[in-house]
Design a protein around this motif. Structure first.
Motif, PDB file in Angstrom:
ATOM      1  N   SER A 182       0.833  -1.202   0.000  1.00 15.71           N
ATOM      2  CA  SER A 182       0.000   0.000   0.000  1.00 15.71           C
ATOM      3  C   SER A 182       0.871   1.256   0.000  1.00 15.71           C
ATOM      4  O   SER A 182       0.577   2.240  -0.697  1.00 15.71           O
ATOM      5  N   PHE A 183       1.940   1.213   0.770  1.00 15.69           N
ATOM      6  CA  PHE A 183       2.868   2.345   0.828  1.00 15.69           C
ATOM      7  C   PHE A 183       3.477   2.616  -0.551  1.00 15.69           C
ATOM      8  O   PHE A 183       3.532   3.771  -1.010  1.00 15.69           O
ATOM      9  N   PHE A 184       3.931   1.572  -1.222  1.00 21.49           N
ATOM     10  CA  PHE A 184       4.546   1.743  -2.538  1.00 21.49           C
ATOM     11  C   PHE A 184       3.520   2.171  -3.587  1.00 21.49           C
ATOM     12  O   PHE A 184       3.852   2.926  -4.512  1.00 21.49           O
ATOM     13  N   GLN A 185       2.287   1.688  -3.458  1.00 26.67           N
ATOM     14  CA  GLN A 185       1.239   2.119  -4.382  1.00 26.67           C
ATOM     15  C   GLN A 185       1.007   3.623  -4.291  1.00 26.67           C
ATOM     16  O   GLN A 185       0.927   4.323  -5.313  1.00 26.67           O
ATOM     17  N   LYS A 186       0.903   4.130  -3.065  1.00 26.00           N
ATOM     18  CA  LYS A 186       0.688   5.562  -2.877  1.00 26.00           C
ATOM     19  C   LYS A 186       1.892   6.361  -3.350  1.00 26.00           C
ATOM     20  O   LYS A 186       1.750   7.440  -3.938  1.00 26.00           O
TER      21      LYS A 186
ATOM     22  N   GLN B 267       1.745   6.526  -7.097  1.00 28.19           N
ATOM     23  CA  GLN B 267       0.695   7.422  -7.548  1.00 28.19           C
ATOM     24  C   GLN B 267       1.111   8.881  -7.405  1.00 28.19           C
ATOM     25  O   GLN B 267       0.857   9.709  -8.289  1.00 28.19           O
ATOM     26  N   GLU B 268       1.785   9.196  -6.301  1.00 31.23           N
ATOM     27  CA  GLU B 268       2.266  10.566  -6.095  1.00 31.23           C
ATOM     28  C   GLU B 268       3.306  10.943  -7.135  1.00 31.23           C
ATOM     29  O   GLU B 268       3.325  12.085  -7.630  1.00 31.23           O
ATOM     30  N   GLN B 269       4.200  10.005  -7.456  1.00 28.78           N
ATOM     31  CA  GLN B 269       5.222  10.284  -8.481  1.00 28.78           C
ATOM     32  C   GLN B 269       4.584  10.496  -9.853  1.00 28.78           C
ATOM     33  O   GLN B 269       5.043  11.346 -10.617  1.00 28.78           O
ATOM     34  N   GLN B 270       3.527   9.729 -10.150  1.00 27.60           N
ATOM     35  CA  GLN B 270       2.847   9.900 -11.427  1.00 27.60           C
ATOM     36  C   GLN B 270       2.157  11.256 -11.499  1.00 27.60           C
ATOM     37  O   GLN B 270       2.179  11.931 -12.536  1.00 27.60           O
TER      38      GLN B 270
END
Length: 358
Positions: free
Chosen positions: A344-348, A351-354
Motif C-alpha cells: 500500500s505504501f509503494f502504491q501511494k 501514484q504521487e510520483q505519477q
C-alpha cells in the motif's frame, strides 16, 4: 491502524517493490517469533541435555566420538534443522540458569540472567535463507495470481485462483531452498570448510545423482504446498468478507492482520499430520548427516504416517497442535499485514510520483 491497504494488493507496484515489502515482513516476523522458538528449544534442552545425548562416531574425516543433538528451529517463516556437537554452536541454548518450570518462567529467567538478546539466539543463520525464501514465495504468488486473473477473468473459477497460485508459489520456493537447507545442515553437523563442502556435494552427486540434493523435499512439499494453497484461499475469502462489512472502513491493516491469523490457523490445523511427518523426516536427516553409517534409511511419508498412527493412535498425527497454532497464527498475521501495508505504501508512492510527473 487506520492505514488502508489496497483491495487489489498486486496492482500498481513493481516486482522489486513487492520484494522489498515481503522482505520487510519476513524480518519483522522473524524478530517476533524467534523468542518463542528459542524458549521452546531451551525447554527441550533441559529435558534431554547433552550429557544424556547419544554418543556416536563423528563424520568420516574426523573419526572422533561426538555427542550430538538435533533441533528443529523455526523463525515463523520456515523450519531449519540445527545440529549441535559437544555443545558447539549451542551454548546459548544450554546455559540454562537453574530449572525452567514453564514457558513464562523461561522467558523471565532468560531475560533476567542472560539479557534480552539471548531470546534471539540463532536468528542470523536462519534469516540468511528465510528472508530470500519468503521474498521468492510472496512475490511469485502475487505475480501468478495477477497473471491468472488476467488470463481467466472474473468467472466462476476466479475464486480458486489464490489456491492454485499459492500452491505453485510454495512449490517453487521449496524447490529452490531445499538444496540450500541440506547444504547448511551438512556444514553445521560436520563442521565443514567450503572446500570440504564442495567435495562432499560432488561425492554425493556422483554417487546418488543430482536428486540427492533434494532429500527431504517430499515431506516438505506435502506439508507446505497444501498449507499455502489453503492459506491463500481462506485469506482472500476472509479478507473479502471483512471488507464488505459496514462496520469496517475497507481493507485496513487490522483486516489483513485478522484474515492472516484466521487463515493461518485453519491451514495449520488441516495440515498438522504432514507437519508431524516432516518433523520426523528432518530428525532422520540430521541423524544421517551426523552419522551416515548407522542412520536408517528414511521410510516413505505414507509408511511413516502409518507407523505414527500405530504407535500413538490418530492423536499422534496431531501432536503439537497448540504450539503450532500459537506460532503459526501470529506469524501469518504479522507477515501478511506487514506485506500488505508495504505494498500500500509503494502504491501511494507511485501514484504521487505519477501525479508530480503530469
Amino acid at each position: 491502524m487506520a492505514e488502508k491497504v489496497s483491495p487489489s494488493p498486486g496492482g500498481g507496484i513493481t516486482p522489486l517493490q513487492q520484494m522489498l515489502a515481503s522482505g520487510t515482513g519476513a524480518i519483522l516476523t522473524s524478530l517476533f517469533v524467534t523468542p518463542l522458538d528459542v524458549v521452546k528449544i531451551r525447554l527441550q534442552a533441559q529435558r534431554t541435555p547433552f550429557s544424556k545425548a547419544l554418543a556416536v562416531q563423528s563424520v568420516p574425516w574426523g573419526a572422533q566420538p561426538a555427542t550430538w543433538k538435533c533441533f528443529l528451529y523455526c523463525n515463523g517463516l520456515m523450519d531449519h534443522l540445527y545440529v549441535c556437537q559437544n555443545g558447539n554452536g549451542c551454548s546459548a541454548w544450554y546455559k540454562a540458569p537453574g530449572h525452567f518450570t514453564g514457558t513464562l518462567d523461561a522467558f523471565v529467567k532468560i531475560t533476567r540472567y542472560e539479557g534480552i538478546r539471548s531470546l534471539w539466539s540463532g536468528l542470523p543463520p536462519t534469516l540468511v535463507m528465510a528472508v530470500p525464501a519468503t521474498v521468492i514465495y510472496f512475490t511469485t504468488y502475487d505475480q501468478l495470481r495477477d497473471y491468472l486473473h488476467a488470463r481467466m477473468g472474473m468467472g466462476s473459477w476466479s475464486h480458486y485462483i489464490p489456491l492454485l497460485a499459492g500452491a505453485l508459489a510454495r512449490l517453487g520456493a521449496v524447490t529452490v531452498i531445499s538444496p540450500l537447507e541440506l547444504i547448511r545442515t551438512k556444514m553445521q553437523s560436520q563442521q565443514l570448510s567450503y572446500r570440504e563442502l564442495r567435495l562432499c556435494i560432488q561425492s554425493a552427486v556422483a554417487q546418488d545423482g543430482w536428486l540427492s540434493l533434494w532429500r527431504g523435499w517430499g515431506p516438505t512439499v506435502l506439508r507446505d504446498v497444501p498449507f499455502s494453497a489453503l492459506y491463500w484461499f481462506n485469506y482472500e475469502l476472509v479478507r473479502t468478507w471483512l471488507c464488505r462489512q459496514p462496520w469496517l472502513d475497507g481493507a485496513t491493516f487490522m483486516v489483513s492482520f485478522t484474515s492472516g491469523a484466521i487463515s493461518g490457523t485453519v491451514a495449520a490445523v488441516l495440515t498438522l499430520p504432514f507437519d508431524v511427518v516432516k518433523t520426523q523426516r528432518q530428525i532422520e536427516l540430521g541423524d544421517s548427516e551426523v552419522h551416515p553409517v548407522t542412520a536408517s534409511k528414511p521410510s516413505s511419508t505414507w509408511l511413516l504416517m502409518q507407523r505414527i498412527r500405530a504407535e500413538s493412535g490418530t492423536r499422534g498425527l496431531f501432536a503439537g497442535f497448540l504450539p503450532r497454532v500459537i506460532k503459526v497464527a501470529p506469524a501469518c498475521a504479522i507477515m501478511i499485514s506487514t506485506y500488505e501495508f508495504g505494498k500500500s505504501f509503494f502504491q501511494k508512492l507511485n501514484q504521487e510520483q505519477q501525479l508530480r510527473g503530469l
